[in-house]
Design a protein around this motif. Structure first.
Motif, PDB file in Angstrom:
ATOM      1  N   GLU A   1      55.403  33.251  31.819  1.00 16.78           N
ATOM      2  CA  GLU A   1      54.761  32.981  33.111  1.00 16.78           C
ATOM      3  C   GLU A   1      54.575  34.282  33.900  1.00 16.78           C
ATOM      4  OE1 GLU A   1      53.424  30.226  34.075  1.00 16.78           O
ATOM      5  OE2 GLU A   1      54.051  29.167  32.267  1.00 16.78           O
ATOM      6  N   GLU A   2      55.592  35.135  33.893  1.00 17.79           N
ATOM      7  CA  GLU A   2      55.485  36.410  34.594  1.00 17.79           C
ATOM      8  C   GLU A   2      54.389  37.281  33.978  1.00 17.79           C
ATOM      9  OE1 GLU A   2      58.225  40.362  35.481  1.00 17.79           O
ATOM     10  OE2 GLU A   2      59.195  38.414  35.103  1.00 17.79           O
ATOM     11  N   ALA A   3      54.308  37.265  32.647  1.00 19.78           N
ATOM     12  CA  ALA A   3      53.275  38.045  31.960  1.00 19.78           C
ATOM     13  C   ALA A   3      51.880  37.546  32.328  1.00 19.78           C
ATOM     14  CB  ALA A   3      53.482  37.968  30.450  1.00 19.78           C
ATOM     15  N   ILE A   4      51.713  36.221  32.384  1.00 19.35           N
ATOM     16  CA  ILE A   4      50.410  35.644  32.741  1.00 19.35           C
ATOM     17  C   ILE A   4      50.020  36.037  34.163  1.00 19.35           C
ATOM     18  CG2 ILE A   4      49.214  33.462  33.207  1.00 19.35           C
ATOM     19  CD1 ILE A   4      50.803  32.275  30.839  1.00 19.35           C
ATOM     20  N   ASP A   5      50.979  35.979  35.088  1.00 17.10           N
ATOM     21  CA  ASP A   5      50.691  36.368  36.471  1.00 17.10           C
ATOM     22  C   ASP A   5      50.283  37.842  36.547  1.00 17.10           C
ATOM     23  OD1 ASP A   5      51.264  33.836  37.364  1.00 17.10           O
ATOM     24  OD2 ASP A   5      53.337  34.300  37.940  1.00 17.10           O
ATOM     25  N   THR A   6      50.966  38.694  35.786  1.00 20.49           N
ATOM     26  CA  THR A   6      50.645  40.123  35.793  1.00 20.49           C
ATOM     27  C   THR A   6      49.258  40.374  35.207  1.00 20.49           C
ATOM     28  OG1 THR A   6      52.998  40.614  35.495  1.00 20.49           O
ATOM     29  CG2 THR A   6      51.447  42.398  35.072  1.00 20.49           C
ATOM     30  N   ILE A   7      48.939  39.671  34.135  1.00 17.59           N
ATOM     31  CA  ILE A   7      47.611  39.826  33.516  1.00 17.59           C
ATOM     32  C   ILE A   7      46.516  39.349  34.467  1.00 17.59           C
ATOM     33  CG2 ILE A   7      46.130  39.013  31.648  1.00 17.59           C
ATOM     34  CD1 ILE A   7      48.696  38.971  29.886  1.00 17.59           C
ATOM     35  N   ARG A   8      46.794  38.267  35.192  1.00 12.59           N
ATOM     36  CA  ARG A   8      45.817  37.792  36.183  1.00 12.59           C
ATOM     37  C   ARG A   8      45.613  38.830  37.291  1.00 12.59           C
ATOM     38  NH1 ARG A   8      48.039  31.559  36.457  1.00 12.59           N
ATOM     39  NH2 ARG A   8      46.754  30.738  34.726  1.00 12.59           N
ATOM     40  N   ALA A   9      46.709  39.481  37.703  1.00 15.79           N
ATOM     41  CA  ALA A   9      46.593  40.533  38.710  1.00 15.79           C
ATOM     42  C   ALA A   9      45.760  41.699  38.179  1.00 15.79           C
ATOM     43  CB  ALA A   9      47.981  41.018  39.125  1.00 15.79           C
ATOM     44  N   LEU A  10      45.951  42.033  36.897  1.00 10.31           N
ATOM     45  CA  LEU A  10      45.167  43.102  36.270  1.00 10.31           C
ATOM     46  C   LEU A  10      43.685  42.737  36.221  1.00 10.31           C
ATOM     47  CD1 LEU A  10      44.857  45.731  34.709  1.00 10.31           C
ATOM     48  CD2 LEU A  10      45.592  44.518  32.635  1.00 10.31           C
ATOM     49  N   ILE A  11      43.405  41.498  35.834  1.00 10.94           N
ATOM     50  CA  ILE A  11      42.013  41.041  35.789  1.00 10.94           C
ATOM     51  C   ILE A  11      41.390  41.080  37.184  1.00 10.94           C
ATOM     52  CG2 ILE A  11      40.518  39.037  35.353  1.00 10.94           C
ATOM     53  CD1 ILE A  11      42.491  38.245  33.121  1.00 10.94           C
ATOM     54  N   GLY A  12      42.168  40.640  38.194  1.00  9.32           N
ATOM     55  CA  GLY A  12      41.674  40.674  39.570  1.00  9.32           C
ATOM     56  C   GLY A  12      41.349  42.090  40.022  1.00  9.32           C
ATOM     57  N   SER A  13      42.210  43.053  39.669  1.00 10.74           N
ATOM     58  CA  SER A  13      41.978  44.450  40.048  1.00 10.74           C
ATOM     59  C   SER A  13      40.716  44.992  39.390  1.00 10.74           C
ATOM     60  CB  SER A  13      43.183  45.311  39.649  1.00 10.74           C
ATOM     61  OG  SER A  13      44.348  44.910  40.344  1.00 10.74           O
ATOM     62  N   LEU A  14      40.512  44.640  38.130  1.00 10.62           N
ATOM     63  CA  LEU A  14      39.309  45.093  37.415  1.00 10.62           C
ATOM     64  C   LEU A  14      38.043  44.482  38.025  1.00 10.62           C
ATOM     65  CD1 LEU A  14      40.662  44.869  33.753  1.00 10.62           C
ATOM     66  CD2 LEU A  14      40.096  46.967  34.992  1.00 10.62           C
ATOM     67  N   GLN A  15      38.124  43.196  38.380  1.00  7.29           N
ATOM     68  CA  GLN A  15      36.966  42.545  38.998  1.00  7.29           C
ATOM     69  C   GLN A  15      36.641  43.155  40.358  1.00  7.29           C
ATOM     70  OE1 GLN A  15      38.280  38.453  38.893  1.00  7.29           O
ATOM     71  NE2 GLN A  15      37.217  38.040  36.954  1.00  7.29           N
ATOM     72  N   ASP A  16      37.680  43.479  41.139  1.00  3.81           N
ATOM     73  CA  ASP A  16      37.461  44.108  42.447  1.00  3.81           C
ATOM     74  C   ASP A  16      36.792  45.472  42.271  1.00  3.81           C
ATOM     75  OD1 ASP A  16      38.610  41.935  43.662  1.00  3.81           O
ATOM     76  OD2 ASP A  16      40.582  42.881  43.933  1.00  3.81           O
ATOM     77  N   ALA A  17      37.260  46.222  41.280  1.00  3.84           N
ATOM     78  CA  ALA A  17      36.675  47.543  41.032  1.00  3.84           C
ATOM     79  C   ALA A  17      35.223  47.437  40.594  1.00  3.84           C
ATOM     80  CB  ALA A  17      37.493  48.288  39.980  1.00  3.84           C
ATOM     81  N   LEU A  18      34.916  46.415  39.819  1.00  9.03           N
ATOM     82  CA  LEU A  18      33.543  46.216  39.342  1.00  9.03           C
ATOM     83  C   LEU A  18      32.610  45.851  40.498  1.00  9.03           C
ATOM     84  CD1 LEU A  18      31.706  46.072  36.836  1.00  9.03           C
ATOM     85  CD2 LEU A  18      32.303  43.658  36.646  1.00  9.03           C
ATOM     86  N   GLN A  19      33.089  45.011  41.398  1.00  9.75           N
ATOM     87  CA  GLN A  19      32.267  44.591  42.538  1.00  9.75           C
ATOM     88  C   GLN A  19      32.070  45.728  43.544  1.00  9.75           C
ATOM     89  OE1 GLN A  19      34.301  41.163  44.073  1.00  9.75           O
ATOM     90  NE2 GLN A  19      33.733  39.840  42.350  1.00  9.75           N
ATOM     91  N   ALA A  20      33.027  46.662  43.581  1.00  8.99           N
ATOM     92  CA  ALA A  20      32.925  47.771  44.536  1.00  8.99           C
ATOM     93  C   ALA A  20      31.955  48.852  44.075  1.00  8.99           C
ATOM     94  CB  ALA A  20      34.318  48.374  44.755  1.00  8.99           C
ATOM     95  N   ARG A  21      31.533  48.806  42.821  1.00 10.77           N
ATOM     96  CA  ARG A  21      30.630  49.843  42.294  1.00 10.77           C
ATOM     97  C   ARG A  21      29.238  49.730  42.880  1.00 10.77           C
ATOM     98  NH1 ARG A  21      31.096  50.333  35.901  1.00 10.77           N
ATOM     99  NH2 ARG A  21      29.612  51.970  36.392  1.00 10.77           N
TER     100      ARG A  21
END
Length: 227
Positions: free
Chosen positions: A207-227
């Protein structure tokens, strides 16, 4: 009759012989071929089944079996009746103890299923035995076991293949060609989240790993939208 004569003479000759004996004037040599090959497969299947089940079933049924299974496809040498062989290998742990290994390289998946059934039964499988299946996520591996054992635990990957997937993600995220001091703060955050996810998975904290991976995906999506 088609198989009997098709196995000892050419299919056209066999079609003529069987046609004369049965009064079937339009018997096709292709039908003789199909009947001969089908009968040959049935005989081969019966021989394999007899051999693989020769070990017999253990007297006491197992409470828990863990099956680790993997497979690959290799090209057959010239002269074989098929162009490719599927190689399947695995091992079975019975109630926490190593029990047996199995492997086969067969052109027909039905025979592979017979081998898996024999291996499970010889390890003490009964209908109420709980079975774990560790595999790499490839299609068909888990179904080889579930076709025999209805009581199968939630799917799980083995650590080796999880590590392979993590390594594939690490390469584009961490970019080790760039020195640590020159990496942007975003990239350092990605690497930190990746390491946290790997650490959680290694310690079985799904569960902790899934939450961390979701946070990573969220960070990547934010970076993509900021471009």
């Amino acid at each position: 009759m088609c198989a009997k004569h098709g196995a000892t003479s050419s299919y056209r000759t066999a079609a003529g012989i069987v046609g004369d004996l049965t009064g079937m004037s339009k018997l096709s040599h292709m039908r003789v071929r199909r009947e001969t090959i089908s009968s040959g497969k049935d005989i081969e299947d019966a021989q394999f089944t007899t051999g693989w089940f020769a070990g017999g079933r253990k007297r006491r049924g197992a409470e828990h079996l863990r099956v680790t299974i993997d497979g690959t496809v290799v090209t057959a040498v010239s002269g074989e009746n098929v162009t490719k062989f599927e190689i399947v290998a695995g091992r079975i742990e019975r109630d926490g103890q190593m029990d047996r290994r199995f492997a086969c390289a067969l052109p027909r998946r039905r025979l592979t299923g017979v081998l898996v059934r024999a291996a499970l039964e010889q390890s003490g499988w009964v209908p109420n035995t709980l079975v774990d299946v560790a595999y790499d996520g490839a299609r068909g591996m888990r179904s080889l076991v579930t076709s025999v054992a209805p009581c199968v635990a939630t799917p799980m990957l083995d650590w080796f293949h999880i590590g392979m997937k993590l390594r594939a993600v690490q390469t584009p995220l961490c970019a080790h060609v760039i020195g640590v001091a020159r990496r942007p703060a975003q990239m350092k955050r990605y690497e930190s989240l990746w390491r946290d996810a790997r650490e959680a998975l290694w310690h079985g904290q799904a569960e902790e790993a899934i939450d961390t991976i979701r946070a990573l995906i969220g960070s990547l999506q934010d970076a993509l939208q900021a471009r």
